[in-house]
Scaffold this active site. Structure first.
Site, PDB file in Angstrom:
ATOM      1  N   GLN A  69       0.831  -1.213   0.000  1.00 36.26           N
ATOM      2  CA  GLN A  69       0.000   0.000   0.000  1.00 36.26           C
ATOM      3  C   GLN A  69       0.867   1.265   0.000  1.00 36.26           C
ATOM      4  O   GLN A  69       0.516   2.272   0.621  1.00 36.26           O
ATOM      5  CB  GLN A  69      -0.948  -0.008   1.208  1.00 36.26           C
ATOM      6  CG  GLN A  69      -2.186  -0.865   1.006  1.00 36.26           C
ATOM      7  CD  GLN A  69      -3.145  -0.265  -0.032  1.00 36.26           C
ATOM      8  OE1 GLN A  69      -3.160   0.940  -0.287  1.00 36.26           O
ATOM      9  NE2 GLN A  69      -3.949  -1.116  -0.644  1.00 36.26           N
ATOM     10  N   SER A  70       1.959   1.235  -0.723  1.00 33.68           N
ATOM     11  CA  SER A  70       2.885   2.372  -0.754  1.00 33.68           C
ATOM     12  C   SER A  70       2.253   3.624  -1.361  1.00 33.68           C
ATOM     13  O   SER A  70       1.760   3.601  -2.493  1.00 33.68           O
ATOM     14  CB  SER A  70       4.113   1.975  -1.583  1.00 33.68           C
ATOM     15  OG  SER A  70       4.869   3.121  -1.923  1.00 33.68           O
ATOM     16  N   ASN A  71       2.296   4.721  -0.597  1.00 36.73           N
ATOM     17  CA  ASN A  71       1.860   6.011  -1.136  1.00 36.73           C
ATOM     18  C   ASN A  71       2.830   6.501  -2.198  1.00 36.73           C
ATOM     19  O   ASN A  71       2.439   7.148  -3.170  1.00 36.73           O
ATOM     20  CB  ASN A  71       1.791   7.053  -0.023  1.00 36.73           C
ATOM     21  CG  ASN A  71       0.747   6.715   1.024  1.00 36.73           C
ATOM     22  OD1 ASN A  71      -0.409   6.471   0.688  1.00 36.73           O
ATOM     23  ND2 ASN A  71       1.155   6.686   2.287  1.00 36.73           N
ATOM     24  N   ALA A  73       4.635   4.654  -4.266  1.00 42.36           N
ATOM     25  CA  ALA A  73       4.410   3.922  -5.516  1.00 42.36           C
ATOM     26  C   ALA A  73       3.208   4.514  -6.254  1.00 42.36           C
ATOM     27  O   ALA A  73       3.253   4.746  -7.468  1.00 42.36           O
ATOM     28  CB  ALA A  73       4.188   2.438  -5.216  1.00 42.36           C
TER      29      ALA A  73
END
Ligand SMILES: *Cc1c(COP(=O)(O)O)cnc(C)c1O
Length: 340
Positions: A69-71, A73
């Site tokens: 859930q990388s912001n 990325a």
């Protein structure tokens, strides 16, 4: 330094009276959750520099990495699509047992459900390559291998490290401090510098840029980076490294402001908040309208509250960087079940 205009700037600088009064400080919030629409958060500031470099090198594909859930990325996927670049994301998927070393054959939807940041990544056409936590430790190697593979297929890839955190990306937060200086000069926050800046810290780039910019533009005397993973020693090394890289890129940068890392509020694990932390997120939202997230900003705010309540904050005017993270909150609805 080349820079694209990707973020909606300047972001507001707001006094948060109710929470400040409760904590016995004058609490100001820099609303970097409002740097954009779907690209919002702190990463887009770093990407203004990183993607300028990618375009300068005629790259057509961006490779980066992060948690599932990388912001970072997601912000990369949004910005890259807006510039006509392809995105390849190496994402650490909890529960995944086997992977192909980031070659991109495995993705099983159950390990990256279409919610929060992943929904946006996929909507924007990013290519997701899921890797295990063990492989993620070799992320730089795997991204370099993916670049070799893409080059062999005729693409011209640009690799961005985790969180966009290197010397070049850090300039996003040097520039953010220049932006705050202009807001102070324009009469915001009584025109006075802050005693302390507090913000969440996940890969160190925001801390490095903020420390350099806060000193250069006389925005604050000190900063406290609230670790959301790893520990103090890890981030002291990382932040020092990034500061040195940035100073090498721009020799006019002086020394950073005093900075420290606090790791007492990182909660049970990366991206996992404690029940108490989730309750704080709820009470801050209801008291102030500020929506914090359980991965970064909620933990950093809990850290600030903790330090204030135990009398460890020797500062009156405190600036909290709200670095975004809303899609990560929206991916964790089930963790709030029973609290709402
Ligand atoms: C990435 C991120 C951070 C941490 O910034 P770093 O520069 O990686 O330390 C803080 N808040 C949010 C919402 C983020 O996405």
């Amino acid at each position: 330094m080349q820079r694209l205009e990707l973020a909606h700037l300047p972001t507001p600088l707001q006094l948060c009276r109710p929470l400040g009064e409760q904590l016995g400080i004058e609490l100001w919030i820099k609303r970097d959750d409002a740097t954009g629409g779907p690209e919002a958060g702190n990463k887009i500031r770093k990407l203004e520099y990183l993607l300028a470099d990618a375009l300068d090198r005629n790259c057509d594909t961006v490779i980066t990495c992060g948690g599932v859930q990388s912001n970072h990325a997601r912000a990369t996927a949004v910005a890259a699509a807006s510039l006509g670049l392809r995105t390849v994301l190496l994402l650490r998927a909890p529960g995944l047992e086997h992977d192909d070393g980031g070659k991109g054959i495995v993705p099983e939807r159950e390990h990256a459900p279409l919610i929060g940041n992943v929904l946006l990544d996929c909507l924007l056409g990013a290519e997701l390559r899921l890797i295990t936590a063990a492989s993620y430790k070799r992320r730089n190697e795997l991204m370099a291998a993916a670049a070799v593979e893409l080059r062999a297929r005729g693409a011209n890839p640009y690799v961005i490290p985790e969180g966009g955190s290197n010397g070049l990306g850090a300039f996003g937060y040097v520039a953010a401090m220049a932006e705050i200086r202009r807001q102070l000069d324009g009469g915001s926050a009584d025109g006075q510098p802050f005693d302390l800046v507090v913000h969440p810290c996940g890969s160190g780039g925001t801390a490095a840029g903020t420390a350099l910019g806060a000193k250069q533009y006389e925005v604050a005397k000190r900063l406290c980076a609230m670790a959301v993973c790893e520990d103090v020693a890890y981030f002291e090394n990382r932040i020092t490294e990034i500061i040195t890289q940035a100073q090498q890129l721009d020799e006019s940068l002086g020394e950073p402001a005093d900075w420290m890392v606090h790791d007492g509020a990182k909660g049970p694990a990366y991206a996992v908040a404690s029940t108490e932390q989730r309750q704080r997120i709820i009470s801050v939202a209801r008291q102030t309208g500020l929506v914090l997230d359980p991965v970064y900003t909620g933990k950093a705010m809990c850290g600030l509250i903790q330090l204030c309540e135990t009398g460890q904050v020797d500062a009156h005017r405190v600036l909290f960087l709200h670095t975004g993270g809303l899609p990560g909150l929206l991916a964790q609805g089930s963790a709030f079940e029973g609290l709402l």
